[in-house]
Scaffold this motif. Structure first.
Motif, PDB file in Angstrom:
ATOM      1  N   ALA A  28       0.826  -1.211   0.000  1.00 21.27           N
ATOM      2  CA  ALA A  28       0.000   0.000   0.000  1.00 21.27           C
ATOM      3  C   ALA A  28       0.859   1.259   0.000  1.00 21.27           C
ATOM      4  O   ALA A  28       0.586   2.212  -0.742  1.00 21.27           O
ATOM      5  N   LYS A  29       1.905   1.278   0.825  1.00 19.41           N
ATOM      6  CA  LYS A  29       2.760   2.464   0.920  1.00 19.41           C
ATOM      7  C   LYS A  29       3.503   2.705  -0.388  1.00 19.41           C
ATOM      8  O   LYS A  29       3.582   3.837  -0.885  1.00 19.41           O
ATOM      9  N   ILE A  30       4.045   1.625  -0.966  1.00 18.96           N
ATOM     10  CA  ILE A  30       4.777   1.760  -2.228  1.00 18.96           C
ATOM     11  C   ILE A  30       3.836   2.201  -3.343  1.00 18.96           C
ATOM     12  O   ILE A  30       4.153   3.100  -4.133  1.00 18.96           O
ATOM     13  N   ALA A  31       2.666   1.588  -3.401  1.00 16.97           N
ATOM     14  CA  ALA A  31       1.710   1.935  -4.454  1.00 16.97           C
ATOM     15  C   ALA A  31       1.309   3.397  -4.375  1.00 16.97           C
ATOM     16  O   ALA A  31       1.235   4.098  -5.393  1.00 16.97           O
ATOM     17  N   SER A  32       1.042   3.876  -3.169  1.00 20.93           N
ATOM     18  CA  SER A  32       0.639   5.268  -3.001  1.00 20.93           C
ATOM     19  C   SER A  32       1.707   6.222  -3.520  1.00 20.93           C
ATOM     20  O   SER A  32       1.395   7.247  -4.139  1.00 20.93           O
ATOM     21  N   ARG A  33       2.968   5.871  -3.310  1.00 18.60           N
ATOM     22  CA  ARG A  33       4.068   6.729  -3.755  1.00 18.60           C
ATOM     23  C   ARG A  33       4.257   6.673  -5.270  1.00 18.60           C
ATOM     24  O   ARG A  33       4.401   7.711  -5.923  1.00 18.60           O
ATOM     25  N   ILE A  34       4.276   5.474  -5.826  1.00 17.93           N
ATOM     26  CA  ILE A  34       4.589   5.375  -7.256  1.00 17.93           C
ATOM     27  C   ILE A  34       3.448   5.885  -8.131  1.00 17.93           C
ATOM     28  O   ILE A  34       3.669   6.274  -9.279  1.00 17.93           O
ATOM     29  N   MET A  35       2.221   5.922  -7.590  1.00 21.11           N
ATOM     30  CA  MET A  35       1.087   6.402  -8.370  1.00 21.11           C
ATOM     31  C   MET A  35       1.017   7.926  -8.429  1.00 21.11           C
ATOM     32  O   MET A  35       0.285   8.473  -9.256  1.00 21.11           O
ATOM     33  N   ASP A  36       1.774   8.621  -7.572  1.00 22.66           N
ATOM     34  CA  ASP A  36       1.608  10.068  -7.495  1.00 22.66           C
ATOM     35  C   ASP A  36       2.250  10.782  -8.682  1.00 22.66           C
ATOM     36  O   ASP A  36       2.968  10.191  -9.494  1.00 22.66           O
ATOM     37  N   ASP A  37       1.976  12.081  -8.778  1.00 27.01           N
ATOM     38  CA  ASP A  37       2.425  12.869  -9.927  1.00 27.01           C
ATOM     39  C   ASP A  37       3.946  12.948 -10.020  1.00 27.01           C
ATOM     40  O   ASP A  37       4.510  13.034 -11.112  1.00 27.01           O
ATOM     41  N   GLU A  38       4.622  12.946  -8.881  1.00 24.81           N
ATOM     42  CA  GLU A  38       6.075  13.083  -8.882  1.00 24.81           C
ATOM     43  C   GLU A  38       6.767  11.844  -9.433  1.00 24.81           C
ATOM     44  O   GLU A  38       7.867  11.936  -9.977  1.00 24.81           O
ATOM     45  N   HIS A  39       6.112  10.705  -9.313  1.00 22.56           N
ATOM     46  CA  HIS A  39       6.729   9.461  -9.753  1.00 22.56           C
ATOM     47  C   HIS A  39       6.144   8.990 -11.091  1.00 22.56           C
ATOM     48  O   HIS A  39       6.547   9.482 -12.137  1.00 22.56           O
ATOM     49  N   LEU A  40       5.160   8.088 -11.078  1.00 18.60           N
ATOM     50  CA  LEU A  40       4.735   7.468 -12.333  1.00 18.60           C
ATOM     51  C   LEU A  40       3.326   7.847 -12.779  1.00 18.60           C
ATOM     52  O   LEU A  40       2.879   7.407 -13.829  1.00 18.60           O
ATOM     53  N   HIS A  41       2.624   8.640 -11.979  1.00 16.61           N
ATOM     54  CA  HIS A  41       1.320   9.194 -12.363  1.00 16.61           C
ATOM     55  C   HIS A  41       0.415   8.120 -12.975  1.00 16.61           C
ATOM     56  O   HIS A  41       0.168   8.099 -14.179  1.00 16.61           O
ATOM     57  N   ALA A  42      -0.059   7.227 -12.127  1.00 21.20           N
ATOM     58  CA  ALA A  42      -0.913   6.128 -12.582  1.00 21.20           C
ATOM     59  C   ALA A  42      -2.192   6.085 -11.762  1.00 21.20           C
ATOM     60  O   ALA A  42      -2.270   6.642 -10.663  1.00 21.20           O
ATOM     61  N   GLU A  43      -3.205   5.424 -12.305  1.00 23.48           N
ATOM     62  CA  GLU A  43      -4.478   5.301 -11.603  1.00 23.48           C
ATOM     63  C   GLU A  43      -4.492   4.127 -10.632  1.00 23.48           C
ATOM     64  O   GLU A  43      -5.297   4.098  -9.705  1.00 23.48           O
ATOM     65  N   GLN A  44      -3.605   3.153 -10.846  1.00 23.45           N
ATOM     66  CA  GLN A  44      -3.568   1.987  -9.968  1.00 23.45           C
ATOM     67  C   GLN A  44      -2.216   1.309 -10.076  1.00 23.45           C
ATOM     68  O   GLN A  44      -1.456   1.556 -11.019  1.00 23.45           O
ATOM     69  N   ALA A  45      -1.928   0.458  -9.093  1.00 16.28           N
ATOM     70  CA  ALA A  45      -0.635  -0.222  -9.065  1.00 16.28           C
ATOM     71  C   ALA A  45      -0.819  -1.657  -8.603  1.00 16.28           C
ATOM     72  O   ALA A  45      -1.678  -1.957  -7.767  1.00 16.28           O
ATOM     73  N   GLY A  46       0.003  -2.525  -9.169  1.00 18.92           N
ATOM     74  CA  GLY A  46      -0.020  -3.934  -8.794  1.00 18.92           C
ATOM     75  C   GLY A  46       1.393  -4.487  -8.769  1.00 18.92           C
ATOM     76  O   GLY A  46       2.351  -3.835  -9.211  1.00 18.92           O
ATOM     77  N   PHE A  47       1.509  -5.701  -8.271  1.00 24.77           N
ATOM     78  CA  PHE A  47       2.808  -6.348  -8.113  1.00 24.77           C
ATOM     79  C   PHE A  47       2.747  -7.712  -8.793  1.00 24.77           C
ATOM     80  O   PHE A  47       1.822  -8.496  -8.549  1.00 24.77           O
ATOM     81  N   LEU A  48       3.715  -7.973  -9.661  1.00 22.89           N
ATOM     82  CA  LEU A  48       3.752  -9.227 -10.414  1.00 22.89           C
ATOM     83  C   LEU A  48       4.695 -10.194  -9.712  1.00 22.89           C
ATOM     84  O   LEU A  48       5.868  -9.884  -9.489  1.00 22.89           O
ATOM     85  N   VAL A  49       4.167 -11.365  -9.360  1.00 17.99           N
ATOM     86  CA  VAL A  49       4.924 -12.338  -8.572  1.00 17.99           C
ATOM     87  C   VAL A  49       4.767 -13.728  -9.178  1.00 17.99           C
ATOM     88  O   VAL A  49       3.985 -13.945 -10.108  1.00 17.99           O
ATOM     89  N   GLN A  50       5.506 -14.669  -8.619  1.00 19.93           N
ATOM     90  CA  GLN A  50       5.417 -16.047  -9.081  1.00 19.93           C
ATOM     91  C   GLN A  50       4.042 -16.627  -8.739  1.00 19.93           C
ATOM     92  O   GLN A  50       3.489 -16.359  -7.669  1.00 19.93           O
ATOM     93  N   PRO A  51       3.477 -17.439  -9.636  1.00 19.04           N
ATOM     94  CA  PRO A  51       2.159 -18.027  -9.355  1.00 19.04           C
ATOM     95  C   PRO A  51       2.237 -19.076  -8.254  1.00 19.04           C
ATOM     96  O   PRO A  51       3.297 -19.641  -7.985  1.00 19.04           O
ATOM     97  N   GLN A  52       1.104 -19.323  -7.630  1.00 20.13           N
ATOM     98  CA  GLN A  52       1.019 -20.320  -6.568  1.00 20.13           C
ATOM     99  C   GLN A  52       0.654 -21.695  -7.097  1.00 20.13           C
ATOM    100  O   GLN A  52       0.766 -22.687  -6.380  1.00 20.13           O
ATOM    101  N   THR A  53       0.189 -21.755  -8.354  1.00 20.59           N
ATOM    102  CA  THR A  53      -0.165 -23.029  -8.976  1.00 20.59           C
ATOM    103  C   THR A  53       0.695 -23.248 -10.206  1.00 20.59           C
ATOM    104  O   THR A  53       1.158 -22.291 -10.841  1.00 20.59           O
TER     105      THR A  53
END
Length: 265
Positions: A28-53
């Protein structure tokens, strides 16, 4: 902190993915920062990880643990963009779904894809009435696993959306809440003006496009799981919705940039 990112644009619903491993407690903290105008100016953020299956190619985890249809489409397109699979159809895991989702990606150019993905079935649909400055607004609450949408044919003014969020969250709770006003343009074509609140991050956005909100409208308009195909117009483009025995959405996804983002944490 230096993180690798890629930015996707599913019908201009700008979505940033972090591709390094990050401790989920920091999402949540990282997403809030990277979405802001100073960084990457995005509407949403996600994290890509290894699948569980073993069957899935990749797993998407949204910053608030919510479900996001357009992020699923973007993650599916990412699998083709980065050559993670040579298959046109494959499975993808995501937060907000208990099972891997079937995805199909068509390559239009090295950075442009048309992505289609299965959507989790709605958990429930109920009608509620909220009060907006003394006016009763009726809507249908479509609850998905990880996000709930308030679907209404009342078309608000821009400054009423925060009031609508407050009124709706007084009656329902979820990881994310969407306000989806709609109006019919012609047969099988509708327009929406999506506004989404994510509980964990506190973010409130007018989204250029909302995949799960488009799906929720399709569910609201369908009767007894009848098969239907809709075009849902929104500020950033068109999301196609198919409802029936299984539900699907699709749209164009473009990758606009990638690189490093630096955060003081």
């Amino acid at each position: 902190m230096k993180l690798d990112f890629v930015k996707a644009s599913p019908s201009k619903n700008t979505t940033v993915f972090i591709t390094n491993y990050v401790v989920p407690a920091h999402y949540a903290k990282i997403a809030s920062r990277i979405m802001d105008d100073e960084h990457l100016h995005a509407e949403q953020a996600g994290f890509l990880v290894q699948p569980q299956t073993e069957d899935a190619v990749l797993r998407l985890e949204m910053s608030g643990g919510e479900f996001c249809g357009n992020a699923v489409l973007s993650a599916a397109a990412y699998c083709s963009y980065k050559g993670l699979t040579k298959d046109r159809t494959f499975l993808l895991e995501t937060s907000g779904s208990d099972f891997p989702l079937e995805c199909e990606v068509v390559v239009k150019s090295p950075t442009h894809f048309v992505a289609k993905a299965e959507m989790p079935p709605p958990l429930s649909t109920t009608e509620i009435v909220i009060d907006l400055n003394g006016r009763s607004i009726t809507g249908n609450v479509v609850k998905l696993d990880g996000i709930t949408h308030f679907i209404t044919d009342y078309w608000p003014t821009e400054d009423q959306f925060n009031q609508l969020i407050e009124a709706v969250t007084n009656k329902i709770e979820d990881k994310a809440i969407g306000i989806i006003p709609y109006k019919q343009l012609k047969e099988s074509e509708y327009e929406i003006w999506p506004f989404v609140y994510v509980t964990e991050t506190g973010s409130r956005f007018f989204e250029q496009a909302c995949g799960s909100g488009s799906l929720a409208l399709g569910v609201h308009l369908s009767k007894e799981n009848q098969n239907q195909t809709l075009q849902i117009h929104q500020p950033g483009g068109i999301v196609h919705v198919e409802t029936g025995g299984k539900n699907y959405i699709s749209t164009d996804v473009r990758f606009t940039c990638e690189g490093f983002v630096y955060l003081d944490m």
